[in-house]
Design a protein around this motif. Sequence first.
Motif, mmCIF file in Angstrom:
data_model
loop_
_atom_site.group_PDB
_atom_site.id
_atom_site.type_symbol
_atom_site.label_atom_id
_atom_site.label_comp_id
_atom_site.label_asym_id
_atom_site.label_seq_id
_atom_site.Cartn_x
_atom_site.Cartn_y
_atom_site.Cartn_z
ATOM 1 N N VAL A 366 1.099 -1.384 0.273
ATOM 2 C CA VAL A 366 -0.498 -0.049 0.115
ATOM 3 C C VAL A 366 0.660 1.820 0.081
ATOM 4 C CG1 VAL A 366 -1.782 1.319 0.877
ATOM 5 C CG2 VAL A 366 -2.057 -1.147 0.968
ATOM 6 N N LEU A 367 2.082 1.274 1.236
ATOM 7 C CA LEU A 367 2.841 2.038 1.015
ATOM 8 C C LEU A 367 3.448 2.572 -0.544
ATOM 9 C CD1 LEU A 367 4.113 1.763 4.797
ATOM 10 C CD2 LEU A 367 2.822 3.744 3.482
ATOM 11 N N VAL A 368 3.835 1.671 -0.893
ATOM 12 C CA VAL A 368 4.835 2.068 -1.791
ATOM 13 C C VAL A 368 4.142 2.443 -3.215
ATOM 14 C CG1 VAL A 368 6.345 0.766 -3.512
ATOM 15 C CG2 VAL A 368 6.412 0.201 -1.643
ATOM 16 N N ALA A 369 2.784 1.839 -3.175
ATOM 17 C CA ALA A 369 2.026 1.964 -4.686
ATOM 18 C C ALA A 369 1.304 3.468 -3.990
ATOM 19 C CB ALA A 369 0.408 1.120 -4.595
ATOM 20 N N LEU A 370 1.498 4.251 -3.185
ATOM 21 C CA LEU A 370 1.247 5.235 -2.660
ATOM 22 C C LEU A 370 2.095 6.249 -2.892
ATOM 23 C CD1 LEU A 370 -1.266 5.188 0.327
ATOM 24 C CD2 LEU A 370 -2.225 5.417 -2.448
ATOM 25 N N ALA A 371 3.476 5.556 -2.934
ATOM 26 C CA ALA A 371 4.634 6.784 -3.394
ATOM 27 C C ALA A 371 4.723 6.476 -4.503
ATOM 28 C CB ALA A 371 5.454 5.816 -2.002
ATOM 29 N N ALA A 372 4.704 5.975 -5.215
ATOM 30 C CA ALA A 372 4.994 5.211 -7.143
ATOM 31 C C ALA A 372 4.892 7.082 -7.693
ATOM 32 C CB ALA A 372 4.578 4.257 -7.234
ATOM 33 N N PRO A 373 3.631 7.621 -7.196
ATOM 34 C CA PRO A 373 3.639 8.524 -8.350
ATOM 35 C C PRO A 373 4.267 10.015 -7.573
ATOM 36 C CG PRO A 373 1.158 8.201 -7.114
ATOM 37 C CD PRO A 373 1.904 7.269 -6.460
ATOM 38 N N ILE A 374 5.156 9.514 -6.801
ATOM 39 C CA ILE A 374 6.318 10.875 -6.157
ATOM 40 C C ILE A 374 7.434 10.600 -6.912
ATOM 41 C CG2 ILE A 374 7.853 9.218 -5.020
ATOM 42 C CD1 ILE A 374 8.474 11.298 -3.192
ATOM 43 N N LEU A 375 7.240 9.808 -8.254
ATOM 44 C CA LEU A 375 8.507 10.646 -9.392
ATOM 45 C C LEU A 375 8.489 11.233 -10.378
ATOM 46 C CD1 LEU A 375 9.364 6.422 -9.759
ATOM 47 C CD2 LEU A 375 10.360 7.924 -8.606
ATOM 48 N N GLY A 376 7.089 11.480 -10.684
ATOM 49 C CA GLY A 376 6.556 12.181 -11.456
ATOM 50 C C GLY A 376 6.376 13.634 -10.310
ATOM 51 N N LEU A 377 6.543 13.964 -9.646
ATOM 52 C CA LEU A 377 6.214 15.185 -9.242
ATOM 53 C C LEU A 377 6.774 16.231 -9.667
ATOM 54 C CD1 LEU A 377 5.080 15.894 -6.426
ATOM 55 C CD2 LEU A 377 6.737 16.325 -5.395
ATOM 56 N N LYS A 378 6.651 17.140 -9.589
ATOM 57 C CA LYS A 378 7.121 18.935 -9.696
ATOM 58 C C LYS A 378 6.888 20.056 -8.805
ATOM 59 C CE LYS A 378 5.854 17.976 -14.937
ATOM 60 N NZ LYS A 378 4.916 17.934 -16.322
ATOM 61 N N THR A 379 7.470 20.469 -8.935
ATOM 62 C CA THR A 379 7.569 21.725 -8.404
ATOM 63 C C THR A 379 8.117 23.815 -8.397
ATOM 64 O OG1 THR A 379 9.572 21.662 -7.469
ATOM 65 C CG2 THR A 379 7.711 20.473 -5.926
ATOM 66 N N ALA A 380 6.922 24.021 -8.247
ATOM 67 C CA ALA A 380 7.690 25.457 -8.300
ATOM 68 C C ALA A 380 6.634 26.640 -7.796
ATOM 69 C CB ALA A 380 6.507 25.926 -10.268
ATOM 70 N N MET A 381 7.618 27.710 -7.085
ATOM 71 C CA MET A 381 6.694 28.595 -6.776
ATOM 72 C C MET A 381 4.906 29.062 -7.214
ATOM 73 S SD MET A 381 8.872 29.126 -4.365
ATOM 74 C CE MET A 381 8.459 30.933 -3.549
ATOM 75 N N PRO A 382 4.391 29.278 -5.867
ATOM 76 C CA PRO A 382 2.790 29.699 -6.058
ATOM 77 C C PRO A 382 2.550 30.894 -7.431
ATOM 78 C CG PRO A 382 3.394 30.549 -3.847
ATOM 79 C CD PRO A 382 4.817 29.837 -4.613
ATOM 80 N N SER A 383 1.664 29.883 -7.982
ATOM 81 C CA SER A 383 1.584 31.297 -8.826
ATOM 82 C C SER A 383 0.192 32.246 -8.668
ATOM 83 C CB SER A 383 0.484 30.627 -10.191
ATOM 84 O OG SER A 383 -0.448 30.297 -10.012
ATOM 85 N N ILE A 384 -0.354 32.893 -9.809
ATOM 86 C CA ILE A 384 -1.576 34.174 -9.171
ATOM 87 C C ILE A 384 -2.430 33.188 -8.079
ATOM 88 C CG2 ILE A 384 -2.268 34.139 -10.865
ATOM 89 C CD1 ILE A 384 -1.557 37.066 -8.479
ATOM 90 N N LYS A 385 -2.803 31.468 -8.809
ATOM 91 C CA LYS A 385 -3.702 31.109 -8.267
ATOM 92 C C LYS A 385 -3.860 31.112 -7.728
ATOM 93 C CE LYS A 385 -3.773 28.665 -13.525
ATOM 94 N NZ LYS A 385 -3.973 27.328 -14.017
ATOM 95 N N VAL A 386 -3.029 30.966 -6.606
ATOM 96 C CA VAL A 386 -2.960 31.082 -4.897
ATOM 97 C C VAL A 386 -4.076 31.954 -4.666
ATOM 98 C CG1 VAL A 386 -0.909 29.693 -4.714
ATOM 99 C CG2 VAL A 386 -1.160 31.819 -4.552
ATOM 100 N N LEU A 387 -4.204 33.233 -4.948
ATOM 101 C CA LEU A 387 -5.604 34.009 -4.389
ATOM 102 C C LEU A 387 -6.671 34.001 -5.114
ATOM 103 C CD1 LEU A 387 -3.407 37.186 -5.126
ATOM 104 C CD2 LEU A 387 -3.313 35.852 -3.251
ATOM 105 N N PRO A 388 -7.392 34.185 -3.717
ATOM 106 C CA PRO A 388 -9.020 34.324 -4.422
ATOM 107 C C PRO A 388 -9.629 35.187 -5.658
ATOM 108 C CG PRO A 388 -9.314 34.675 -2.052
ATOM 109 C CD PRO A 388 -7.730 34.581 -2.649
ATOM 110 N N GLU A 389 -10.245 34.893 -6.428
ATOM 111 C CA GLU A 389 -10.718 35.330 -8.089
ATOM 112 C C GLU A 389 -10.662 37.046 -7.591
ATOM 113 O OE1 GLU A 389 -13.441 33.597 -9.939
ATOM 114 O OE2 GLU A 389 -12.106 31.927 -10.551
#
Length: 691
Positions: A366-389
């Motif tokens: 279970v743990l390995v299956a849930l961890a598998a998607p971490i291989l495609g993880l992308k990160t970036a600083m937050p965009s303007i979308k973090v603010l309410p419209e």
Amino acid sequence: MTNHRRLVTVAWILIVVGLGVFAPAVEKNLSGAGWQADGSESVAVRELAQDHFGGNASHAIQVVVHSTDGPVTEGEGRDVLAEVTRTLEEEPRLAEVVAPMPGVSLSEDGRTAIVLAGAGVDTNEMVRVATDLKEGLQGLSTDRVQVNPTGSSLLWSDFNEANLEAMLTSEMISWPVTLAILVLAFGALVAAGLPLILTLAGLVASAGSLVLINELVPVSIWAMNFAMMFALALGIDYALFLVVRYRAARMGHHETAREAIAETMDTAGKAVLLSGATVLISLSAVMLVPSPSFRSMAGGIMLSVVFVLAATLTLLPLVLFKLDHKINKFSLPWVNAGEHRSPAFAAWGERLWRRPVIFGLGSLVVLVALAAPILGLKTAMPSIKVLPEDASARIGYDQVQDAFGTGAPGMLQVVTDNDDAEEAARVLEADSGIGAVLPAMPAADRSDHALIQAVPTVDPSDPDLGDTVERLRADLPRSALVGGAAVENIDLKTQLDESTPLVIGVVLVLGFLLLLVALQAPLISLLGTLASLLSTAAAFGVARLVFQDGHGAGLLGFESQGFLDAWAPVFFFAMIFAIAMDYTVFLLASAKEHWEKTGDPREAMVGAVAHSGRVIFAAGGVMVAVFFTFALSGPLPPKEMGVILGIAVLLDAFLVRLVLLPVMLRLAGRAAWASPAWLRRILPKITFSHG
């Protein structure tokens, strides 16, 4: 402790009252910025722009004035522009106010204009300026003319405001939910209220301390936001562990109140102290990231943990001693106050002992299956979308993009020597990632600097902007420095990417060493440390599916950015590992206690599950409830925090600590507690069995 009741009580009254006087000022006094990579090129550009170019820096305020009926420089629009300019010029913390200029800050259709208010103070104070001015500026809007201040200072002002509202909403939800779970866990209303009172005392003290520290070093408002959540969760864990042990000694073993306190502190007290030290060590590793916001956030949480830990180890024993049997007032009818060894969890431990491979493999899959998607993880600083419209900064941002182009909100700033200005302009104009280059500005103080602003072709949050900045830094003249608000985000992300492996490595090594000192057993200390990585990896795997791929976005009410915020891996890893080691300590300290008493691997494993399983189960339930309430409201980053930490605790408490780690104890047998003679000689002698 019980011999110095009056001294400890007076000391805590002085601490809470003395520091509590400053606590109400925490939201107003703490800073809202600090998201930068200290020593980076972009921070150098910001400082040069503020000092030499009238405050035309990344933290300047841009007031967007947009007309829906004809040119904004005529009629009603002209009057609004004049009022906007007057309002800005009256603010002493702003530097030069620059009127809209055709081709630069006045759109081709004449309907959108930008009034630039230079930054006269640092980033933290500019966020306060933005907060003070934005309502009045928006109030200048009419039926046909809209006024919306924007820019990085407004972004942080709007975000902090939305975040505070979300945090308060979540707290309002989490406290009654927490109390309900605690009543079920403790079986009595009075006992259930103790952790909340202690946590509140610790939070008041830490809030007041942060206000005082902010007078010396800027402290991020996020330090208090995270501290509120983290201290509540840990305070409940620690109190639960001590109260359950006290009840067992007092009502189960029929010891006197003084003897029960002594046993509680000699066993559970040591485990809590070790757990607190583990939490502090994990969070201290975040200090390795050279960014003011990260260091102050880690420091704020550590401060709250210190106060909560101190309250648990000094104030709680006195409260237990004073209340004694009264902690069972208003108890539920099925409660057996003296029952420490849970029959249900003892049976579960026996089941794990008989079939370790089946349960161990099941939890691992279970743990390995849930961890598998971490291989495609992308990160970036937050965009303007973090603010309410409806946030001013987002409305203004969208209007700037509509009027001046996709990359206009992410204007690049290049500061260069005067002699290199022409060459720098040529490089910028020739670059495929640049859509427009503004004429070079000479320094207002006639120093040997020139400022060239360039409009990129992509949105500030587009990963391609990073490639453009990297290319420009290689091609521009040696004296040229590239900055701007978007570039500061890029430099911070680069710094985070470089710091993350170091932070993770330090956390793992220090966590292992602390377990080794406490347990005196290399193998189980190593297994306990590595097991904590599984729940962490699984939590980030789920985070990738939710926040990057957008699964469940509608349910949680957020707009996916297509990536996870860049601070999540380093900061949330430290927090998750701290919590995971919290449960590891509770389980393994109990196992060590049984091993010391019996020398029997079976009793060490089954006894640990029987005596600590109920506490881990209840504490895990409380933590999951606390964290998930933060996923229900507000902007995106608190949702990320709530989901990632909530999933991590859910998996760690119920799969790792109550299945996988006991199985490891079972399979390791006596080897789990073996220790070479040379190691025993150099380690301090620590035991968990009382008497």
